[in-house]
Design an enzyme around this catalytic site. Structure first.
Site, PDB file in Angstrom:
ATOM      1  N   HIS A   1     -10.795  16.565  11.885  1.00  0.00           N
ATOM      2  CA  HIS A   1     -12.252  16.354  11.763  1.00  0.00           C
ATOM      3  C   HIS A   1     -12.769  15.643  10.456  1.00  0.00           C
ATOM      4  CE1 HIS A   1     -16.440  17.257  11.061  1.00  0.00           C
ATOM      5  NE2 HIS A   1     -16.199  17.706   9.804  1.00  0.00           N
TER       6      HIS A   1
ATOM      7  N   GLY B   1      -8.201   2.752 -12.084  1.00  0.00           N
ATOM      8  CA  GLY B   1      -8.872   3.620 -13.038  1.00  0.00           C
ATOM      9  C   GLY B   1     -10.040   4.101 -12.977  1.00  0.00           C
TER      10      GLY B   1
ATOM     11  N   ASP C   1       0.451  -1.843 -12.283  1.00  0.00           N
ATOM     12  CA  ASP C   1      -0.498  -1.619 -13.347  1.00  0.00           C
ATOM     13  C   ASP C   1      -0.276  -0.276 -14.097  1.00  0.00           C
ATOM     14  OD1 ASP C   1      -1.377  -0.170 -11.291  1.00  0.00           O
ATOM     15  OD2 ASP C   1      -3.458  -0.328 -11.908  1.00  0.00           O
TER      16      ASP C   1
ATOM     17  N   ASP D   1       0.278   1.245  -2.283  1.00  0.00           N
ATOM     18  CA  ASP D   1      -0.121   1.156  -3.464  1.00  0.00           C
ATOM     19  C   ASP D   1       1.203   1.014  -4.418  1.00  0.00           C
ATOM     20  OD1 ASP D   1       1.005   3.686  -3.851  1.00  0.00           O
ATOM     21  OD2 ASP D   1      -0.887   4.726  -4.185  1.00  0.00           O
ATOM     22  N   SER D   2       1.093   0.548  -5.647  1.00  0.00           N
ATOM     23  CA  SER D   2       2.233   0.078  -6.394  1.00  0.00           C
ATOM     24  C   SER D   2       2.853   1.263  -7.145  1.00  0.00           C
ATOM     25  CB  SER D   2       1.838  -0.632  -7.659  1.00  0.00           C
ATOM     26  OG  SER D   2       1.170  -0.111  -8.554  1.00  0.00           O
TER      27      SER D   2
ATOM     28  N   GLY E   1       1.697   2.934  -9.639  1.00  0.00           N
ATOM     29  CA  GLY E   1       1.097   3.022 -11.026  1.00  0.00           C
ATOM     30  C   GLY E   1       0.501   4.371 -11.112  1.00  0.00           C
TER      31      GLY E   1
ATOM     32  N   ASP F   1      -9.659   4.459  -0.378  1.00  0.00           N
ATOM     33  CA  ASP F   1      -8.662   5.299   0.104  1.00  0.00           C
ATOM     34  C   ASP F   1      -8.909   6.625  -0.726  1.00  0.00           C
ATOM     35  OD1 ASP F   1      -6.029   5.951  -1.687  1.00  0.00           O
ATOM     36  OD2 ASP F   1      -7.111   4.178  -2.333  1.00  0.00           O
TER      37      ASP F   1
END
Length: 376
Positions: free
Chosen positions: A340, A221, A146, A92-93, A95, A271
Site C-alpha cells: 500500500h 546530506g 562522498d 548509491d555509493s 557513503g 528515494d
C-alpha cells in the site's frame, strides 16, 4: 542518458520530464523504492512490477558489497539478472551507510576504513574501488563516493568535508575513464552536492558539481535529522545553480509532504526507506492523512484500506483485517502495508507529474499538503 523536460509548472519550479536509459524510460518526478540488498523488503518482484510499477528502484553498494558480495553478482550477469528485475536500477555509493557506522569507521583522505555490521570484518572504501564495485553491480545510474556530514555540523568541518568530497569526485571521474563497463549497457554517473546547512557551502558545492558536466546531479546530506525548513532552504539554493537540463536527485527524502514541497523546488528524483519501514510498524500513508492501523479504532472498520489506492491490497482487504494481522504479528500484515505505502508514493509522484503537465500543480500541492498532515 537522454533527459528531456516536457513541462514546468508556471507557479513553482516543479518539472515533468523523461530520462531514457538502456533499461527503459523513467518519467519524472519519480520515487525510487529502496531495494537495499537486491530486494524491496516484503515485496515480490511480480508485485513490484505489476502493482507498484516503479520505473526505477535503488540498490545499495555497501550492503551488496558485503552480502552476497560483488563477485557473485557479477557471476550472475549483474544485479538486474541476479534479482530478476528488468527495469532501471540506481546504486548509491555506500557513503551514507559509512556515515551511519560512525563508531566503526575512520575517514581519511585516501578513503574510509570500516567494520562490517555483519561480522566485524575490516574493509576499505576508496573513490576508485567504489567505482569498480558499482561497475560490477551493474546499475544504470551510479553515484560518486562522498562523505555525508552529520546534523548538526560545525562550519569548518562541513567545509573540509565538502572539499574532500570534491576531491573524491575528481578521483571517481578519473577512475571511471579507466574502468570499462562490465555489461553490454551504459551506466550514468551522478556527483553529489554537500555542504551541510550552510548556504555558501551549498552554493560552492553546487557550482563545482555543475561544472563536472555529469548526466545528472544529486543533493546529499539533507536527510540526517535537520528540520524540514532547513532541507527546503538548502534545496532551493542548490536548484538555482544545478543545470536545468539535467535530472536532480534529492537523496534519502522523505515524507509524502517532503516529496511535494521538494518537487515544487525543482527536484526530479527521490528515494527513502520511510514507506517500507513505516509500513512494517503499521503506519499507512494516504491522500487524506496517516493511519496507525494498530489503533483500536480500526478493529470494527470493515471499509477498504484505501478506496483511492492503486494496488490490489487497497480494496481487497479491510482496515479491520489489516489491524488483526498486526495484532496477531502475522507477517502478511507488513506485506500488505508495504505494498500500500509504496503504491501510494508512486501514485503521489505520478499525480504530481500529471498536475504539472495540466498546469494546476501548485493549487493541488497546497491542498494535498494540508490533507496529508492529518492523523486519521
Amino acid at each position: 542518458m537522454a533527459f528531456k523536460l516536457a513541462h514546468t509548472d508556471p507557479q513553482t519550479k516543479a518539472r515533468a520530464g523523461t530520462m531514457t536509459t538502456d533499461h527503459g524510460v523513467i518519467e519524472t518526478p519519480i520515487f525510487m523504492p529502496v531495494g537495499t540488498v537486491a530486494s524491496v523488503k516484503g515485496v515480490h518482484q511480480k508485485e513490484l512490477r505489476e502493482e507498484i510499477d516503479p520505473d526505477i528502484i535503488l540498490g545499495n553498494t555497501y550492503h551488496l558489497f558485503l552480502r552476497p558480495r560483488t563477485p557473485i553478482i557479477k557471476a550472475a550477469g549483474g544485479l538486474h539478472k541476479f534479482m530478476g528485475w528488468d527495469r532501471n536500477i540506481l546504486t548509491d555509493s555506500g557513503g551514507y551507510q559509512v556515515y551511519s557506522l560512525s563508531a566503526n569507521r575512520k575517514i581519511k583522505e585516501e578513503g574510509v576504513k570500516f567494520k562490517s555490521h555483519i561480522d566485524g570484518s575490516l574493509h576499505f572504501f576508496t573513490p576508485e574501488n567504489v567505482m569498480e564495485i558499482q561497475r560490477d553491480i551493474g546499475a544504470d545510474i551510479i553515484m560518486a563516493f562522498d562523505e555525508c556530514t552529520p546534523y548538526p555540523c560545525d562550519y569548518q568541518y562541513a567545509k573540509r568535508s565538502m572539499h574532500m568530497t570534491h576531491r573524491w569526485l575528481d578521483r571517481c571521474l578519473l577512475h571511471l575513464q579507466k574502468t570499462p563497463l562490465s555489461y553490454d549497457y551504459d551506466q550514468f554517473f551522478f556527483p553529489i552536492v554537500q555542504g551541510s546547512t550552510y548556504k555558501d557551502l551549498r552554493r560552492q558545492s553546487a557550482e563545482y558539481i555543475s561544472n563536472v558536466g555529469a548526466e545528472g546531479n544529486a543533493i546529499g546530506g539533507l536527510s540526517v535529522g535537520e528540520p524540514a525548513e532547513e532541507m527546503y532552504a538548502m534545496t532551493e539554493v542548490v536548484c538555482e545553480i544545478l543545470p536545468e537540463d539535467k535530472p536532480r536527485y534529492l537523496m534519502g527524502v522523505g515524507t509524502p509532504i517532503n516529496l511535494l514541497e521538494n518537487i515544487a523546488l525543482g527536484i526530479d528524483m527521490f528515494d527513502c526507506v520511510m514507506p517500507t519501514r513505516n509500513a512494517r510498524n503499521g503506519m499507512l500513508f494516504t491522500a487524506h492523512g496517516t493511519i496507525n492501523i494498530k489503533n483500536k479504532k480500526w478493529e470494527n472498520d470493515f471499509s477498504a484500506i484505501d478506496e483511492m489506492g492503486i494496488t490490489f491490497v487497497d480494496k481487497e482487504y479491510s482496515k479491520a483485517y489489516l489491524r488483526h494481522l498486526f495484532a496477531a504479528n502475522e507477517y502478511l500484515g507488513k506485506q500488505i502495508a508495504t505494498i500500500h505505502n509504496l503504491g501510494f508514493y508512486i501514485w503521489l509522484v505520478r499525480e504530481a507529474r500529471r498536475r504539472i503537465i495540466a498546469g494546476d500543480f501548485a493549487q493541488w500541492k497546497n491542498i494535498m499538503v494540508k490533507q496529508m498532515d492529518k492523523r486519521l
